[in-house]
Design an enzyme around this catalytic site. Structure first.
Site, PDB file in Angstrom:
ATOM      1  N   GLU A  89       0.845  -1.428   0.119  1.00 42.37           N
ATOM      2  CA  GLU A  89       0.263  -0.112   0.314  1.00 42.37           C
ATOM      3  C   GLU A  89       0.859   0.684   0.018  1.00 42.37           C
ATOM      4  OE1 GLU A  89      -3.999   0.339   1.121  1.00 42.37           O
ATOM      5  OE2 GLU A  89      -3.516  -0.695  -0.805  1.00 42.37           O
ATOM      6  N   ASP A  90       1.816   1.536   0.829  1.00 39.75           N
ATOM      7  CA  ASP A  90       2.137   2.547   0.902  1.00 39.75           C
ATOM      8  C   ASP A  90       3.858   2.809   0.978  1.00 39.75           C
ATOM      9  OD1 ASP A  90       0.438   3.089   2.858  1.00 39.75           O
ATOM     10  OD2 ASP A  90       0.985   2.595   4.902  1.00 39.75           O
TER      11      ASP A  90
END
Ligand code: MN
Length: 588
Positions: A89-90
């Protein structure tokens, strides 16, 4: 909300890693421990230079999530997935990289988690108990694997500890989602300790007034009671030993704040009516000892009538087992005593995970041979899980069975407003539309899934947001009957078509219909259509056609001898290549 992070003791990354290793060393082999080490390095590199909003290095978050999972003894793959859970995700890391480096299973866990993350729980006015239950079921169905839920809960637990850093609106959303969805999920999986922690962390954000009130009503009572209980412990010990029972441990346990609040509401806000604010917990070896200890204690302290509960013989729905009794102890004070075995105590904290752990220990240490493993029948919390019992042959199969689709034949989709609709697997947007409202079904002209237009016979999947575009006075197409999933939908479509005389009654003779055919604008197609109509001995009274954006639309007025002729015609036309939609309407 005050920053209560200041009094936390600073723990280093290495200390957390060491604790994780220690938790897993007992049960895992070198290759699994190697996986974990790779996970440490990978996560650290992926989150290099990233900070959390709190200002601390990002890596502390996945490390703490992994630590929680290692306490649950969930295995190297799950713990590793916990380490990597935010990396896709990041950071620029892709799921393929994870698959290559850590294998399919870890990648699957990380990916499933990302999927759950994409579903947002919307609180709406129509929020009902059923809606919440549906949302929990959807999360379970989407996870496809209980380990995904465990990671999600561990993630949420850590995020709540730093919730103060977020803007108030987000605090509110995360906290109420925790109270309504995640804490109940934890309890349902038997993770009592996790459930209580989640509730107490979310409580002050969701109900700040009530939180303050509960604390003030409670006052110093808890501390006083705890001191009092410390004086009881030696008395209990002596009495047990006199009866030849050797307790493993005796401790005092305080009820958590959120459950005190709930109980206060039931007891007219009278704290004196809550007898289990602090309870004595006695851990013994065997089940027999539980009952023997109970008898021994009732000899010295009279039980409060009607307060004895045997959750050993009759476990709670989530599997909780223990004996509870309330007695008039020293100075006539009322005290709750809980008696259980060590295994029951572990299970009360770690639920299903504890079962897995015990089995694993059994398999690797005591019973080398494969032994039939049966999850106790007390786990009735969800019918589907009962299926497991049949499948548990050893821990590998247990692992496999964690992947079982809990709701094999159900899917859960969302309306654009966030309401959840429970449908059978294979359901289409039309089935969905009719579940919302018959008019929406009748007037549907197209559907969007997650914002993109899909065909009306699209098979919906759990977690998708479905939107139906309607047009007033529109009628359902008889072709829908071919692909809709639910018998209920079919019935509704047939009803309206008959009522509006689009579908002629079976015994209808000599009538006129308007037939509209939407098809590809292809040379020769019209000739084929005309041939088919002629073969059915149907008279064409008039016909015309036009082209719109590459599609041809033909309109025929037909004279039909009987309903079965019309049926035959529609069947043949549907088989024709290039036909997109048939619409009929009866004419007078
Ligand atoms: Mn996270």
């Amino acid at each position: 909300m005050t920053n209560n992070n200041n009094n936390q003791i600073k723990v280093t990354k290495e200390q957390i890693k060491e604790e994780i290793r220690k938790n897993l060393q007992e049960i895992y082999n070198t290759s699994e421990l190697n996986l974990l080490e790779k996970g440490f390095d990978f996560a650290e590199e992926a989150h290099q230079g990233q900070k959390r909003l709190t200002g601390e290095d990002f890596i502390f978050h996945p490390l703490r999530v992994a630590l929680t999972l290692s306490k649950m003894r969930l295995g190297a793959k799950t713990v590793t997935a916990g380490l990597l859970h935010d990396s896709v995700e990041d950071t620029p890391v892709t799921i393929h990289q994870i698959k290559k480096k850590f294998g399919e299973e870890v990648a699957f866990l990380v990916q499933s988690l990302t999927k759950i993350e994409s579903v947002k729980y919307h609180q709406t006015e129509r929020d009902t108990i059923l809606a919440k239950e549906n949302f929990r079921n959807m999360i379970l169905a989407m996870a496809k694997d209980l380990r995904v839920i465990f990671i999600k809960l561990a993630d949420r637990l850590d995020n709540l500890k730093t919730l103060w850093v977020l803007p108030p609106e987000k605090q509110q959303r995360k906290a109420s989602e925790t109270l309504e969805i995640f804490a109940p999920l934890a309890y349902r999986l038997g993770l009592t300790k996790m459930g209580a922690e989640l509730e107490d962390l979310a409580f002050p954000y969701v109900y700040p007034q009530e939180y303050k009130l509960t604390k003030s009503i409670l006052g110093t009572r808890k501390e006083e009671l705890e001191k009092y209980l410390q004086r009881l412990i030696p008395i209990i010990k002596r009495q047990l030993q006199k009866n030849h029972i050797q307790p493993v441990k005796i401790l005092s346990r305080a009820k958590h704040l959120y459950s005190i609040w709930r109980k206060l509401q039931k007891e007219d806000m009278d704290i004196n009516r809550i007898f289990d604010l602090v309870a004595v917990r006695i851990i013994v070896e065997k089940v027999e000892d539980c009952y023997a200890a109970l008898g021994a204690l009732h000899q010295i302290w009279k039980p409060v009538p009607g307060r004895f509960k045997d959750y050993i013989a009759l476990p709670k729905p989530n599997g909780y087992q223990s004996l509870h009794t309330t007695v008039f102890a020293e100075e006539g004070k009322i005290v709750e005593i809980q008696i259980r075995t060590q295994k029951m105590d572990q299970e009360a904290e770690w639920g299903i995970a504890a079962h897995w752990f015990y089995q694993l220990l059994k398999d690797t240490k005591i019973y080398k041979k494969r032994k039939k493993f049966r999850l106790p029948s007390k786990y009735h919390w969800i019918n589907q899980l009962r299926e497991w019992q049949k499948k548990f042959m050893d821990s590998d199969e247990f692992l496999e069975s964690l992947k079982v689709d809990f709701f094999k034949d159900r899917i859960f989709v969302l309306t654009p407003k966030g309401d959840i609709v429970d449908l059978p697997d294979g359901a289409t947007p039309i089935d969905f539309a009719y579940q919302i409202h018959t008019d929406i079904g009748n007037q549907a002209i197209s559907a969007k899934v997650n914002g993109k237009v899909v065909p009306l016979d699209y098979r919906l999947k759990s977690g998708e947001v479905v939107e139906i575009i309607t047009q007033k006075h529109k009628l359902p197409s008889p072709t829908w009957l071919e692909f809709v999933k639910m018998a209920e939908t079919k019935k509704k479509i047939q009803e309206i078509l008959k009522k509006k005389r689009v579908l002629p009654e079976a015994d209808k003779k000599n009538f006129k219909v308007r037939l509209k055919i939407i098809c590809q604008d292809k040379i020769g197609l019209l000739d084929k259509i005309l041939q088919i109509i002629a073969k059915q001995k149907i008279t064409i009274l008039e016909h015309h056609g036009k082209t719109i954006r590459g599609n041809a639309i033909f309109s025929f007025l037909l004279k039909i001898k009987s309903a079965s002729h019309l049926e035959g015609l529609l069947k043949k036309l549907k088989k024709l290549k290039g036909i997109q939609e048939l619409r009929i309407e009866e004419k007078n």
